[in-house]
Design a protein around this motif. Structure first.
Motif, PDB file in Angstrom:
ATOM      1  N   PRO A 216       0.808  -1.228   0.000  1.00 12.59           N
ATOM      2  CA  PRO A 216       0.000   0.000   0.000  1.00 12.59           C
ATOM      3  C   PRO A 216       0.839   1.276   0.000  1.00 12.59           C
ATOM      4  O   PRO A 216       0.501   2.231  -0.700  1.00 12.59           O
ATOM      5  N   ALA A 217       1.934   1.276   0.756  1.00 12.81           N
ATOM      6  CA  ALA A 217       2.755   2.490   0.838  1.00 12.81           C
ATOM      7  C   ALA A 217       3.314   2.878  -0.524  1.00 12.81           C
ATOM      8  O   ALA A 217       3.301   4.054  -0.909  1.00 12.81           O
ATOM      9  N   LEU A 218       3.799   1.879  -1.269  1.00 13.75           N
ATOM     10  CA  LEU A 218       4.367   2.164  -2.589  1.00 13.75           C
ATOM     11  C   LEU A 218       3.284   2.608  -3.562  1.00 13.75           C
ATOM     12  O   LEU A 218       3.484   3.522  -4.366  1.00 13.75           O
ATOM     13  N   ARG A 219       2.116   1.991  -3.490  1.00 18.91           N
ATOM     14  CA  ARG A 219       1.032   2.377  -4.395  1.00 18.91           C
ATOM     15  C   ARG A 219       0.478   3.756  -4.055  1.00 18.91           C
ATOM     16  O   ARG A 219       0.035   4.490  -4.945  1.00 18.91           O
ATOM     17  N   ILE A 220       0.522   4.125  -2.787  1.00 16.51           N
ATOM     18  CA  ILE A 220       0.126   5.485  -2.415  1.00 16.51           C
ATOM     19  C   ILE A 220       1.105   6.490  -3.018  1.00 16.51           C
ATOM     20  O   ILE A 220       0.706   7.540  -3.545  1.00 16.51           O
ATOM     21  N   ARG A 221       2.406   6.168  -2.959  1.00 11.26           N
ATOM     22  CA  ARG A 221       3.412   7.032  -3.603  1.00 11.26           C
ATOM     23  C   ARG A 221       3.153   7.138  -5.091  1.00 11.26           C
ATOM     24  O   ARG A 221       3.264   8.225  -5.679  1.00 11.26           O
ATOM     25  N   TYR A 222       2.801   6.016  -5.692  1.00  8.63           N
ATOM     26  CA  TYR A 222       2.540   5.991  -7.134  1.00  8.63           C
ATOM     27  C   TYR A 222       1.332   6.864  -7.483  1.00  8.63           C
ATOM     28  O   TYR A 222       1.388   7.687  -8.413  1.00  8.63           O
ATOM     29  N   ALA A 223       0.243   6.721  -6.731  1.00  8.13           N
ATOM     30  CA  ALA A 223      -0.951   7.530  -7.002  1.00  8.13           C
ATOM     31  C   ALA A 223      -0.676   9.012  -6.763  1.00  8.13           C
ATOM     32  O   ALA A 223      -1.156   9.870  -7.520  1.00  8.13           O
ATOM     33  N   THR A 224       0.088   9.320  -5.742  1.00  9.03           N
ATOM     34  CA  THR A 224       0.442  10.716  -5.469  1.00  9.03           C
ATOM     35  C   THR A 224       1.282  11.289  -6.599  1.00  9.03           C
ATOM     36  O   THR A 224       1.090  12.444  -7.015  1.00  9.03           O
ATOM     37  N   ALA A 225       2.221  10.485  -7.103  1.00 11.88           N
ATOM     38  CA  ALA A 225       3.048  10.939  -8.227  1.00 11.88           C
ATOM     39  C   ALA A 225       2.199  11.160  -9.473  1.00 11.88           C
ATOM     40  O   ALA A 225       2.428  12.119 -10.231  1.00 11.88           O
ATOM     41  N   LEU A 255      -5.333  10.448   0.551  1.00 14.25           N
ATOM     42  CA  LEU A 255      -5.102  10.522  -0.890  1.00 14.25           C
ATOM     43  C   LEU A 255      -6.416  10.753  -1.624  1.00 14.25           C
ATOM     44  O   LEU A 255      -6.495  11.596  -2.529  1.00 14.25           O
ATOM     45  N   CYS A 256      -7.460  10.016  -1.218  1.00 11.73           N
ATOM     46  CA  CYS A 256      -8.776  10.212  -1.853  1.00 11.73           C
ATOM     47  C   CYS A 256      -9.286  11.628  -1.630  1.00 11.73           C
ATOM     48  O   CYS A 256      -9.875  12.243  -2.535  1.00 11.73           O
ATOM     49  N   LEU A 257      -9.060  12.147  -0.427  1.00 10.97           N
ATOM     50  CA  LEU A 257      -9.481  13.520  -0.130  1.00 10.97           C
ATOM     51  C   LEU A 257      -8.737  14.511  -1.003  1.00 10.97           C
ATOM     52  O   LEU A 257      -9.338  15.464  -1.540  1.00 10.97           O
ATOM     53  N   ARG A 258      -7.446  14.294  -1.178  1.00 13.61           N
ATOM     54  CA  ARG A 258      -6.659  15.205  -2.009  1.00 13.61           C
ATOM     55  C   ARG A 258      -7.129  15.173  -3.456  1.00 13.61           C
ATOM     56  O   ARG A 258      -7.234  16.217  -4.103  1.00 13.61           O
ATOM     57  N   LEU A 259      -7.413  13.992  -3.972  1.00 14.70           N
ATOM     58  CA  LEU A 259      -7.872  13.881  -5.356  1.00 14.70           C
ATOM     59  C   LEU A 259      -9.224  14.576  -5.537  1.00 14.70           C
ATOM     60  O   LEU A 259      -9.464  15.222  -6.567  1.00 14.70           O
ATOM     61  N   ALA A 260     -10.101  14.456  -4.527  1.00 18.05           N
ATOM     62  CA  ALA A 260     -11.391  15.145  -4.609  1.00 18.05           C
ATOM     63  C   ALA A 260     -11.207  16.657  -4.599  1.00 18.05           C
ATOM     64  O   ALA A 260     -11.923  17.391  -5.307  1.00 18.05           O
ATOM     65  N   VAL A 261     -10.249  17.127  -3.804  1.00 19.33           N
ATOM     66  CA  VAL A 261      -9.973  18.564  -3.766  1.00 19.33           C
ATOM     67  C   VAL A 261      -9.407  19.032  -5.100  1.00 19.33           C
ATOM     68  O   VAL A 261      -9.763  20.111  -5.605  1.00 19.33           O
ATOM     69  N   ILE A 262      -8.502  18.243  -5.690  1.00 19.95           N
ATOM     70  CA  ILE A 262      -7.940  18.609  -6.994  1.00 19.95           C
ATOM     71  C   ILE A 262      -9.050  18.698  -8.043  1.00 19.95           C
ATOM     72  O   ILE A 262      -9.048  19.579  -8.908  1.00 19.95           O
ATOM     73  N   ARG A 263     -10.029  17.808  -7.952  1.00 21.83           N
ATOM     74  CA  ARG A 263     -11.166  17.818  -8.875  1.00 21.83           C
ATOM     75  C   ARG A 263     -12.122  18.977  -8.602  1.00 21.83           C
ATOM     76  O   ARG A 263     -13.014  19.234  -9.389  1.00 21.83           O
ATOM     77  N   ARG A 264     -11.935  19.619  -7.461  1.00 19.60           N
ATOM     78  CA  ARG A 264     -12.855  20.681  -7.019  1.00 19.60           C
ATOM     79  C   ARG A 264     -14.277  20.142  -6.904  1.00 19.60           C
ATOM     80  O   ARG A 264     -15.263  20.815  -7.243  1.00 19.60           O
ATOM     81  N   ASP A 265     -14.377  18.920  -6.411  1.00 16.34           N
ATOM     82  CA  ASP A 265     -15.662  18.234  -6.303  1.00 16.34           C
ATOM     83  C   ASP A 265     -16.059  18.206  -4.826  1.00 16.34           C
ATOM     84  O   ASP A 265     -15.593  17.378  -4.048  1.00 16.34           O
ATOM     85  N   GLY A 266     -16.950  19.139  -4.455  1.00 13.89           N
ATOM     86  CA  GLY A 266     -17.361  19.240  -3.065  1.00 13.89           C
ATOM     87  C   GLY A 266     -18.103  18.008  -2.574  1.00 13.89           C
ATOM     88  O   GLY A 266     -17.936  17.588  -1.431  1.00 13.89           O
ATOM     89  N   GLN A 267     -18.924  17.432  -3.423  1.00 12.24           N
ATOM     90  CA  GLN A 267     -19.653  16.233  -3.027  1.00 12.24           C
ATOM     91  C   GLN A 267     -18.713  15.065  -2.774  1.00 12.24           C
ATOM     92  O   GLN A 267     -18.897  14.285  -1.825  1.00 12.24           O
ATOM     93  N   ALA A 268     -17.673  14.945  -3.610  1.00 11.69           N
ATOM     94  CA  ALA A 268     -16.687  13.877  -3.409  1.00 11.69           C
ATOM     95  C   ALA A 268     -15.915  14.084  -2.108  1.00 11.69           C
ATOM     96  O   ALA A 268     -15.625  13.126  -1.387  1.00 11.69           O
ATOM     97  N   VAL A 269     -15.610  15.351  -1.809  1.00 12.50           N
ATOM     98  CA  VAL A 269     -14.925  15.654  -0.550  1.00 12.50           C
ATOM     99  C   VAL A 269     -15.784  15.217   0.630  1.00 12.50           C
ATOM    100  O   VAL A 269     -15.295  14.575   1.575  1.00 12.50           O
ATOM    101  N   GLN A 270     -17.086  15.529   0.593  1.00 14.29           N
ATOM    102  CA  GLN A 270     -17.983  15.151   1.673  1.00 14.29           C
ATOM    103  C   GLN A 270     -18.124  13.641   1.788  1.00 14.29           C
ATOM    104  O   GLN A 270     -18.193  13.087   2.894  1.00 14.29           O
ATOM    105  N   ARG A 271     -18.151  12.954   0.653  1.00 16.50           N
ATOM    106  CA  ARG A 271     -18.255  11.490   0.687  1.00 16.50           C
ATOM    107  C   ARG A 271     -17.027  10.872   1.360  1.00 16.50           C
ATOM    108  O   ARG A 271     -17.149   9.905   2.128  1.00 16.50           O
ATOM    109  N   VAL A 272     -15.859  11.400   1.059  1.00 10.77           N
ATOM    110  CA  VAL A 272     -14.635  10.889   1.686  1.00 10.77           C
ATOM    111  C   VAL A 272     -14.669  11.133   3.192  1.00 10.77           C
ATOM    112  O   VAL A 272     -14.331  10.240   3.986  1.00 10.77           O
TER     113      VAL A 272
END
Length: 301
Positions: A216-225, A255-272
Motif C-alpha cells: 500500500p505504501a508504494l502504491r500510495i506514492r505511485y498515485a500521489t506521483a 489521498l482520496c481527499l486530495r484527489l477530490a480537492v484537486i477535482r474541485r468536487d465538493g460532493q466527493a470531498v464530503q463522501r470521503v
C-alpha cells in the motif's frame, strides 16, 4: 680533632634516630611510607624532622582532610546530577531561522547565511530558497549562489543514476534512481517544464516498482506521483483499488481527499469525510487537522 669527634657523635645520634624511626615504621606506629626512609637517612636532622612533622600532621588532620575531600566530591556529584536538561520552555527566546533572516539586522543575517554555507547547505535548502527573496542583496546573493550549487550537484547525481539505470535496469538501480528523483522533486529544485517532465518520469519509475512490489505504501506514492503529474484519472483508479485493499489505512483516505480537492468536487470531498467517520479510520493529529479544515469548509458552504 675535636671537630671530628663532634661530627662522629652527631652521625651516631643521626644513625640512632634513623634506627628508631625505622623501628617505629616496622611496628606500624609511624604512618610513613617506605620511600621516606631515604629522606630520613640522607638528610641529617631535617629529614627525620620532616618525617616527624608529616606524621603529626597526618595523625591530627589526616582523617578530617580525607572526609572533607570526600564530602566535596559528593557535593560535586550531587550538583552535576541535579543539573536538568533545558526544556522547551527555555527555548522561548530562540528565534526561528526563517524569522532571523527577516527580523534581525543585516550584519546578523549575513553571519547566519555564512554559517549555513560553511556547515551543510543541503540541510538548509528550504531556508536558502526563502532567503533568495530577502531584501538584503548580499544575503539574497549568497542564498541564490548556494541553491544554484546544490541544484547543480543534484542534477549531476540525477544524471549519474539515470545512466546507471539505463545501463543496468536492476532493482537496486531502479530503487536508487526512483528514491533520489522523489527527494529531488520534493526539494523544489525542479521548476517549470523540467519539473513536469521529471514528475512524469517519477510516476513511470514507481509504476515499474509496483510491478515488482505490491504494498500500500508504494502504491500510495505511485498515485500521489500520478496526481502531481496531472494524471488524475489514473491516480483515482489506483486510489479506488487501495480503498478496497487497505480500507483502514489513513494515507489512502487522505489521498482520496486530495484527489477530490484537486477535482474541485465538493460532493466527493464530503463522501470521503463521511466514509472516514463511518469506518472509524485512525488519523494522526496532522491528518485530523486537514480533515477538520475541509469539513468546516463544506459545512460553511
Amino acid at each position: 680533632m675535636i671537630s671530628l669527634v663532634v661530627a662522629a657523635v652527631l652521625l651516631l645520634i643521626h644513625a640512632l634516630v634513623c634506627l628508631m624511626l625505622w623501628t617505629l615504621m616496622k611496628l606500624g606506629l609511624l604512618p610513613v611510607r617506605g620511600h621516606m626512609l631515604a629522606v630520613i637517612v640522607l638528610v641529617p636532622l631535617w629529614g627525620p624532622l620532616l618525617v616527624a612533622l608529616l606524621s603529626v600532621r597526618s595523625a591530627v588532620f589526616g582523617e578530617g582532610l580525607k572526609e572533607s575531600a570526600l564530602e566535596s566530591l559528593r557535593f560535586n556529584d550531587d550538583l552535576h546530577r541535579s543539573m536538568s536538561v533545558p526544556s522547551g520552555e527555555d527555548d522561548a527566546g530562540v528565534v526561528p531561522l526563517e524569522e532571523a533572516l527577516i527580523v534581525n539586522d543585516p550584519a546578523y543575517r549575513r553571519r547566519l547565511m555564512l554559517s549555513m554555507l560553511t556547515e551543510e547547505p543541503d540541510a538548509y535548502l528550504a531556508q536558502l530558497q526563502a532567503a533568495k527573496l530577502n531584501d538584503d542583496v548580499e544575503v539574497a546573493h549568497y542564498a541564490a549562489t548556494a541553491v544554484a550549487q546544490i541544484s547543480k550537484e543534484s542534477d549531476l547525481k540525477l544524471q549519474q543514476l539515470e545512466r546507471a539505470f539505463k545501463t543496468d535496469p536492476s532493482s537496486h538501480n531502479l530503487d536508487a534512481y526512483c528514491d533520489f528523483l522523489g527527494a529531488y522533486l520534493d526539494s523544489g529544485l525542479a521548476e517549470g517544464r523540467v519539473a513536469q517532465i521529471q514528475r512524469q518520469q517519477y510516476a513511470r519509475l514507481l509504476a515499474r516498482r509496483c510491478e515488482r512490489e505490491d504494498g500500500p505504501a508504494l502504491r500510495i506514492r505511485y498515485a500521489t506521483a500520478l496526481a502531481d503529474a496531472d494524471e488524475i484519472d489514473k491516480a483515482e483508479d489506483v486510489a479506488s483499488q487501495l480503498v478496497i485493499d487497505a480500507p483502514d489505512e489513513q494515507d489512502v483516505w487522505m489521498l482520496c481527499l486530495r484527489l477530490a480537492v484537486i477535482r474541485r468536487d465538493g460532493q466527493a470531498v464530503q463522501r470521503v469525510i463521511d466514509a472516514i467517520e463511518k469506518q472509524h479510520v485512525y488519523l494522526s493529529a496532522d491528518n485530523r487537522e486537514k480533515l477538520a479544515f475541509w469539513r468546516d469548509g463544506e459545512e460553511a458552504r
